[in-house]
Write a protein that holds these residues in place. Sequence first.
Motif: not given
Length: 1025
Positions: A335-347, A281-297
């Motif tokens: 930046d989708v990567l930075h948004v996701f990593l900030d979520l990881v760092v925050q939690d 997949y590319s980041y476009r397909e993942l973008k809408a599901f990042l918060s749910g995926l992160w919560a599960s992981l």
Amino acid sequence: MATDGEVLLGLVEEFVSGQQDSKAAAAARGVKTGQFKILELVEALGLSLTSSQPQTRARGVQLLSEVLRECDSGLSEKEVEVLVAFYENRLKDHYVILPHVLQGIKALTKTPLWPPGLAVSVLRSLFRDIHVQSLMLVERSCVYSILINLMEYKEEELKGLGADFVFGFVQAMDSERDPRNLLLAFQIARNILLRGYELGKFTEELFEVTSGYFPLDFTPPPNNPHGITQEDLIVALRGVLSGTARFAEFLLPLIIEKLDSDVQKAKLDCLQTLEACVSVYSYRELKAFLSGLWASLRREVFQTASEKIEAAGLSALSALSACLSRSVLDSQGDDVLHVFLDLVVQDCQHHLCEPDLKLVWPSAKLLQAAASASYRASHRITSAVLPKLMEQYISETQCAHRRTLLEVLQGFVQPIQSSVPLEGADENVFSAFRESLCNVVFSALSESNSGLQVAACRVLASLCQQPGLLLASDVELAVSHLTRLVLEDGEPQVSMAVLECSRALSFLHTSTFAAIMVPRLKGEIFTEPMAQDDGPSPKALRERCMTALAAVSNQPGVIRESAPVLLEVLASSHTGTGSFAADDALAACRSLQRIVQQAPDVEDTGRFFHDIIIPRLLGLALQAGLWRGVSPPRESPLAEEPVLQALVPVMGMACARLQPQLSAVTAARVVSLFLDGDVSFLLEDGLPSGLQLLRVQHSWSLSQLTCLLMACVCSVPQSVELPQLERLMAELEELSCTSTYPFCYTAASKCFAGLVNKRPAGEALDLLLDRVMGRICSELDHASSSVRLQAFTLLLWVTKALLIRYHPRASVLTDKMFSLLTDRELGPLVADGFSVLMSDPVDVLTRAGHADVRIMYRQRFFTENSAKLVQGFNSAEKEMKPGYLKALSHIVNNLPRQVQLSELPALLPLLLEALSCPDQAVQLSTLSCLHPVLMESLPASTLCLQLEGLVSHLLGLTSSPTMKVRIASLRCLNAVSHFPEHEVIPFRDRVLRALAPPLDDKKRLVRKEAVATRGEWFLLGSPGR
């Protein structure tokens, strides 16, 4: 004589009306040989194919299909066209004909000679006229195979069907349950996705029909006749689900939902599938599901008790981060990567600063997994986490918490690809934190707490392996700290960590270690100890220093500085300078051996071994032997057997590591030294020339140096030709048969055997063996001979040399060994000799020493000689039987485990006899052979028939005077308790009574084993066991 047409009509008649299935093979042979054409067979089948009876038509089509299955490769395009048209028309026929029609079409699809348009026509008919899931299993398999074959040969035509092909396949696969057919269906679905077939509006339908099996749950039947495992199906399905990014909008919500499952296998499947998908997949397909995926992981890593699921979750997170690292800024500048990593760092970040550090490890692992994905991810996370981590370390006061923080820090600075600068980047991700990291590490190294020191060593090793990170001054300070810890701290854990760190650093910073650590350690080694009440003992300190020298000596630059220090220790021990003793000489030998083992295979190192180490060691040993032989004798540790034995692996490995040219020169020098007394290449002064070291009349202190001759000449490659070989072997033979010193004649026998092993087959070797065997047999056959033990030693090692190279004479020598088992004087030694035959020696006849060692020589020896051993045991006198039992125990115990499992049940009666042998070594060896059979194989009839004797012998050994025998017998009894209950229940009470005394054994390990074993026997017959 019948014509071909009449023969063909007869075959058709006998198959269709006579129900003789064998006639199909005869018809196929006729088509293959050209006796008649396939269309002639169709014509001969005319009445059968047009019969009004479905069964008759079915037999006709069956015959044609079976012939096509055998003859598909010889068809012409015209024949294929006619046959395909015929079969396509028969798809609408009676249901009893359909299986044979599908078999025929399957056979035809194996040839690419289909005219254009036929493949599409057949597929339309299949999808229109047949409801696949109403067919039997074999017929469904035919349909899937037809699709696979057509996709292989007629892909462009099938793509012309557009989305209709996908729709037809979805209908055919829907509700499939058989695992064999599922593998085929998953293969078709993956081909559709990967080969660019048009999905059209049926993307979701294809996903639904395949994802209905996810996560896949399949338990194969006990016998598993088809060999299909759950893992095979999971991998095949995963290949479909990860085949296209168009599945992302359907699959990602499904994975998030399925991760809530309580089934561990389902969780693992989901996480591994997610990892496989995000690589597509590319980041476009993942973008809408990042918060749910992160919560599960995050939940899986924080809450799971399974290491597999935790590892899979971390791998999935790393893959997710790697996918997002390929993103670009969107129109809003996010930046989708930075948004996701900030979520990881925050939690996760706040858990690193909690006082009790309960969730520090899960949080650290998540952060490290995300950072390991790319340079961008690593830079983002380390910039956010490292300052907080080091700040927390400085403010923390408890050593245990500080050690944990250091271990977390090590995980971030591990040398991984993501920390390496990108092309065009000018710094490592840790460059901004270099000074702070060094301060933390050096501060921890200065602490007195051993846990902090160990953790700091590991962090330091990781830091130094980061390319371009540390300055030269940082490396020098690190080496100084490590040197101080070597000299000051003798705690085993710290010493091991310091050595590991030093070994890692010395690969990269050779000159620094050669300039700082080696001189410091040398100075400490040669500093005379002062009287002191506390602190490390001088002996322990010297040994630590020599061990450290060996640890850092992995590059030529350090080896040239450290090895002379160890040689100087040996020289000082030899001359009695300072307070060096035999123990120091042994420690120096062990360190030299480690240096030679880990030295790189470069010419510079080989030259150093050739010019310095080998001549110096030979010179010191020769001088020590000469001193021992003068009157009054002058003692030297280098003339003692333990030190000489420690020198053998050093010399052997050094010679084995030489380049061919140097190896030939060294071998020639050593042979000349021992035969002619040529001491010109030795580095010691004052050595007399002309000594013939292999002659018996000289002092045993010189002839024992034969062990060093063995180390040198038996370690060179087989391609190296030794000078004066015949003379050398004659003198070795003489020494091995006449010397009265065990160390001398054993070394001579080993050397002789090592040369025999490498000697090429031919007349010269045969004559040599004839001569030697004549002499050996002459001595062994005379009971009054004074050198029978020497002759047996030579026989043993020559047998070993021939056995491992599969020489034909090995069987003759082996038979001689068996005959000696009944010898009253040599019998016990011969029985122990079988351990030599079956085990791997460390000083001679090794693969590292270029010996000719064939694979599976142990199995071959056992196969050829086990019957002889049993026959000899049965015919031997009672007092001679223990020798056979000991030999059997040695042979079986050295066999590979799988061979033991297959052979031991047949040998069980003899092994039970071996348990009665008074030799405790035989008892222990036999028990170690029995245990895997009792544990890993189902109790065969042999085992159950011998159960009374087995239990009796094992119970008797639980009171053995040897602790290891008591433990091994208890373990075997534990294994016996898992036999079928109806077999072992009669022994339950007897075993429980006999196991009461071991519960009070004086050794804790015996008591522990007794408790476990008695518990298993106590639970026999209990429900649910």
